[in-house]
Scaffold this active site. Structure first.
Site, short mmCIF file in Angstrom:
data_model
loop_
_atom_site.label_atom_id
_atom_site.label_comp_id
_atom_site.label_asym_id
_atom_site.label_seq_id
_atom_site.Cartn_x
_atom_site.Cartn_y
_atom_site.Cartn_z
N GLU A 1 -85.54 69.99 15.17
CA GLU A 1 -86.50 69.45 16.15
C GLU A 1 -87.88 69.26 15.52
O GLU A 1 -88.52 68.23 15.69
CB GLU A 1 -86.64 70.39 17.35
CG GLU A 1 -85.36 70.65 18.14
CD GLU A 1 -84.83 69.43 18.86
OE1 GLU A 1 -85.51 68.40 18.90
OE2 GLU A 1 -83.69 69.50 19.36
N ASN B 1 -89.71 65.68 14.82
CA ASN B 1 -91.03 65.37 15.38
C ASN B 1 -91.98 64.84 14.31
O ASN B 1 -92.73 63.89 14.56
CB ASN B 1 -91.66 66.63 15.99
CG ASN B 1 -91.21 66.87 17.42
OD1 ASN B 1 -90.53 66.03 18.01
ND2 ASN B 1 -91.58 68.01 17.97
N ARG C 1 -85.47 59.03 23.62
CA ARG C 1 -85.92 60.39 23.30
C ARG C 1 -85.99 61.20 24.58
O ARG C 1 -86.49 60.74 25.60
CB ARG C 1 -87.30 60.37 22.63
CG ARG C 1 -87.40 59.46 21.42
CD ARG C 1 -86.57 59.92 20.24
NE ARG C 1 -86.72 61.34 19.97
CZ ARG C 1 -85.85 62.04 19.25
NH1 ARG C 1 -84.78 61.47 18.74
NH2 ARG C 1 -86.04 63.32 19.05
#
Lengths: 113, 138
Positions: free
Chosen positions: B45, B49, B103
């Site tokens: 994650e 990002n 997303r």
């Protein structure tokens, strides 16, 4: 890279999407384009996701599932899953998707259900 | 204390590389499969990002630093990209600046669910650092 990460199978009005081993942002890049194309050219009222090969999924997977769910919901269709392992199951639960889509043990059950 | 540091090019294919390396590093703590998956998912994650938001798909360097102290693992994922205007908002579940609709906006929620502690330091134009901690084998 032209390597195919998703494979698609049409069964009448059901579209089965076979997911890759690692369902992350990198591997999800082509899914939107490919499924949008398939959904626009065929009458599909149910999308079935095959997780049987999938060993890893992060929030990128939640994004693509949610978007397909919204697409199908708009036309009165549904989304179902099968072959979910423990790691994927936890991610689905934390992502709040567990309840939106029915889980099945096999492809046949997911298509029929 | 055991320490490890790597630099990755900001490319989406490195998301998998980063999480696999993180998993190998913490395997010396003899984690359960679930703990291993927690760390893998969280690193995935944070690096995702950096690729998508920090560098907006442009070139850049992502630094991943890990430390093991006793049974605690500390992970820092750092980019020198655009930074986050409002960290509190970015950490809200389902909040995303993404326009494609693909997303989920759940990245930080996942890190918070899988790790014991998550801190995000960010400055506009300077970049973002995500600091995560987890005790293994509790």
């Amino acid at each position: 890279m032209t390597e195919q990460t998703f494979t698609y199978e049409a069964r009448g009005q059901v579209l089965v999407i076979h997911l890759p081993k690692e369902l992350d942002h990198h591997n999800s890049r082509n899914l939107k384009y490919e499924t949008d194309l398939l959904l626009s050219e065929n009458y599909i009222n149910k999308v079935v996701f095959d997780f049987s090969r999938t060993e890893f999924m992060d929030s990128s997977g939640i994004g693509i599932l949610l978007n397909r769910y919204k697409q199908m919901a708009r036309s009165g269709g549904s989304v179902a899953l099968y072959g979910v392992n423990a790691q994927v199951g936890r991610v689905l639960t934390i992502g709040g998707i567990g309840k939106l889509m029915e889980h099945f043990d096999s492809k046949e059950a997911a298509i029929a259900g | 204390m055991e320490r490890f540091r790597m630099e990755l090019e900001s490319r989406s294919k490195n998301e998998e590389f980063a999480r696999v390396v993180a998993a190998v590093f913490i395997s010396r703590l003899d984690p359960t499969l679930e703990e291993l998956e927690d760390v893998k998912t969280s690193v995935s994650e944070a690096v995702t990002n950096a690729v998508i938001h920090g560098y907006q798909g442009e070139a850049g360097t992502i630094q991943v630093e890990m430390e093991i102290e006793g049974s605690q693992v500390l992970i820092q994922v750092r980019d020198t990209g655009v930074g986050i205007r409002d960290v509190k908002r970015a950490m809200e579940p389902m909040y995303t600046t993404d326009k494609t609709g693909e997303r989920s906006g759940m990245g930080f929620s996942f890190m918070e669910a899988f790790m014991d502690d998550v801190q995000v330091l960010s400055e506009l134009g300077k970049g973002t650092t995500v600091i995560m901690k987890k005790t293994i084998g509790r």
